[in-house]
Write an enzyme that holds these catalytic residues in place. Structure first.
Site, PDB file in Angstrom:
ATOM      1  CE  LYS A 114      41.874  33.682  53.907  1.00 52.54           C
ATOM      2  NZ  LYS A 114      40.709  34.276  53.246  1.00 52.54           N
ATOM      3  CE1 TYR A 165      41.595  39.956  54.403  1.00 49.67           C
ATOM      4  CE2 TYR A 165      41.668  38.638  56.462  1.00 49.67           C
ATOM      5  CZ  TYR A 165      41.583  38.687  55.206  1.00 49.67           C
ATOM      6  OH  TYR A 165      42.510  36.979  54.876  1.00 49.67           O
ATOM      7  NE  ARG A 188      47.224  37.226  44.942  1.00 45.76           N
ATOM      8  CZ  ARG A 188      45.855  38.110  45.672  1.00 45.76           C
ATOM      9  NH1 ARG A 188      46.464  37.668  47.143  1.00 45.76           N
ATOM     10  NH2 ARG A 188      44.960  38.774  45.403  1.00 45.76           N
ATOM     11  CG  ASN A 216      39.620  33.047  50.039  1.00 46.35           C
ATOM     12  OD1 ASN A 216      40.122  32.694  50.931  1.00 46.35           O
ATOM     13  ND2 ASN A 216      38.940  34.106  48.929  1.00 46.35           N
ATOM     14  CG  HIS A 223      46.311  36.272  52.961  1.00 46.05           C
ATOM     15  ND1 HIS A 223      45.625  38.089  52.374  1.00 46.05           N
ATOM     16  CD2 HIS A 223      47.731  37.051  53.275  1.00 46.05           C
ATOM     17  CE1 HIS A 223      46.529  38.043  52.412  1.00 46.05           C
ATOM     18  NE2 HIS A 223      48.216  38.439  52.833  1.00 46.05           N
ATOM     19  CD  GLU A 241      49.975  40.289  54.096  1.00 50.15           C
ATOM     20  OE1 GLU A 241      50.546  38.929  52.833  1.00 50.15           O
ATOM     21  OE2 GLU A 241      49.358  40.806  53.209  1.00 50.15           O
TER      22      GLU A 241
HETATM   23  P1  ADP Z   1      42.362  38.054  48.562  1.00 46.92           P
HETATM   24  O1  ADP Z   1      41.710  37.804  49.207  1.00 46.92           O
HETATM   25  O2  ADP Z   1      42.305  37.190  47.129  1.00 46.92           O
HETATM   26  O3  ADP Z   1      43.578  39.084  47.982  1.00 46.92           O
HETATM   27  P2  ADP Z   1      40.434  40.230  49.232  1.00 46.92           P
HETATM   28  O4  ADP Z   1      41.882  40.588  49.623  1.00 46.92           O
HETATM   29  O5  ADP Z   1      39.591  41.275  48.267  1.00 46.92           O
HETATM   30  O6  ADP Z   1      41.400  39.575  48.305  1.00 46.92           O
HETATM   31  O7  ADP Z   1      39.600  39.905  50.632  1.00 46.92           O
HETATM   32  C1  ADP Z   1      40.177  39.190  51.442  1.00 46.92           C
HETATM   33  C2  ADP Z   1      39.569  38.577  52.037  1.00 46.92           C
HETATM   34  O8  ADP Z   1      37.995  39.358  52.282  1.00 46.92           O
HETATM   35  C3  ADP Z   1      39.124  37.401  51.212  1.00 46.92           C
HETATM   36  O9  ADP Z   1      39.971  36.957  51.234  1.00 46.92           O
HETATM   37  C4  ADP Z   1      37.719  36.699  52.002  1.00 46.92           C
HETATM   38  O10 ADP Z   1      38.318  35.833  52.674  1.00 46.92           O
HETATM   39  C5  ADP Z   1      36.981  37.909  52.023  1.00 46.92           C
HETATM   40  N1  ADP Z   1      35.960  38.382  51.003  1.00 46.92           N
HETATM   41  C6  ADP Z   1      36.784  39.213  50.185  1.00 46.92           C
HETATM   42  N2  ADP Z   1      35.474  39.508  49.659  1.00 46.92           N
HETATM   43  C7  ADP Z   1      34.336  39.012  50.024  1.00 46.92           C
HETATM   44  C8  ADP Z   1      32.923  39.449  49.354  1.00 46.92           C
HETATM   45  N3  ADP Z   1      32.570  40.113  48.541  1.00 46.92           N
HETATM   46  N4  ADP Z   1      31.925  38.559  51.089  1.00 46.92           N
HETATM   47  C9  ADP Z   1      33.024  38.078  52.194  1.00 46.92           C
HETATM   48  N5  ADP Z   1      34.078  37.656  52.235  1.00 46.92           N
HETATM   49  C10 ADP Z   1      34.813  38.485  51.022  1.00 46.92           C
END
Ligand code: ADP
Length: 137
Positions: free
Chosen positions: A9, A49, A85, A112, A115, A126
């Site tokens: 990212k 997303y 993961r 973070n 992905h 994906e």
């Molecule tokens: P992951 O990436 O761990 O699989 P999710 O699919 O729930 O998590 O979310 C996708 C991405 O959306 C996250 O990696 C993060 O960048 C963003 N995201 C998720 N939840 C939040 C939140 N509460 N506030 C801001 N960004 C978020």
């Protein structure tokens, strides 16, 4: 053998951590099958997303994911989906354990670092979303 998708990212790109993150995955024995830099379009992010499209923070995610190009990786290995993961850590970098990529380098829930596909079904979708057959080796 499984192939999983990792997206490096914008926070990873801006912190010059792409090599560090790839190094960690290679150290786990994962093989790079595909690697490309791209600018994520609105349509791509809406699809990728889609489970978050109705969240209030969705526009912020789009803006973040478009703040720099990203790097998509297709990584192959035994149990690569779970392995990646586990080593990435939970979504919220603030609670991700030290030793995980998000715990060591991430900032918060949104920034973070990377992905990773979260299931075999997601990985299949994906790989097709980010790579053409001719881009996989
Ligand atoms: P992951 O990436 O761990 O699989 P999710 O699919 O729930 O998590 O979310 C996708 C991405 O959306 C996250 O990696 C993060 O960048 C963003 N995201 C998720 N939840 C939040 C939140 N509460 N506030 C801001 N960004 C978020």
């Amino acid at each position: 053998m499984e192939t999983t998708v990792v997206l490096l990212k914008p926070d990873c790109i801006e912190k010059n951590l792409s090599g560090e993150v790839i190094k960690r995955f290679e150290a786990l024995g994962l093989r790079i099958r595909g690697c490309k830099m791209l600018s994520a379009t609105d349509a791509l992010l809406k699809e990728h997303y889609s489970h978050l499209a109705d969240k209030p923070f969705f526009p912020e995610i789009v803006s973040f994911m478009q703040s720099t190009p990203i790097i998509a990786l297709a990584l192959e290995g035994a149990n690569s989906i779970v392995t990646v993961r586990d080593n990435l850590g939970p979504t919220d970098s603030a609670v991700a354990p030290k030793g995980t990529i998000r715990g060591d380098f991430g900032t918060d829930k949104m920034r973070n670092i990377a992905h990773a596909s979260d299931s075999p079904e997601a990985a299949t979708a994906e790989v097709a979303r980010f790579f053409q057959d001719s881009e996989l080796f």
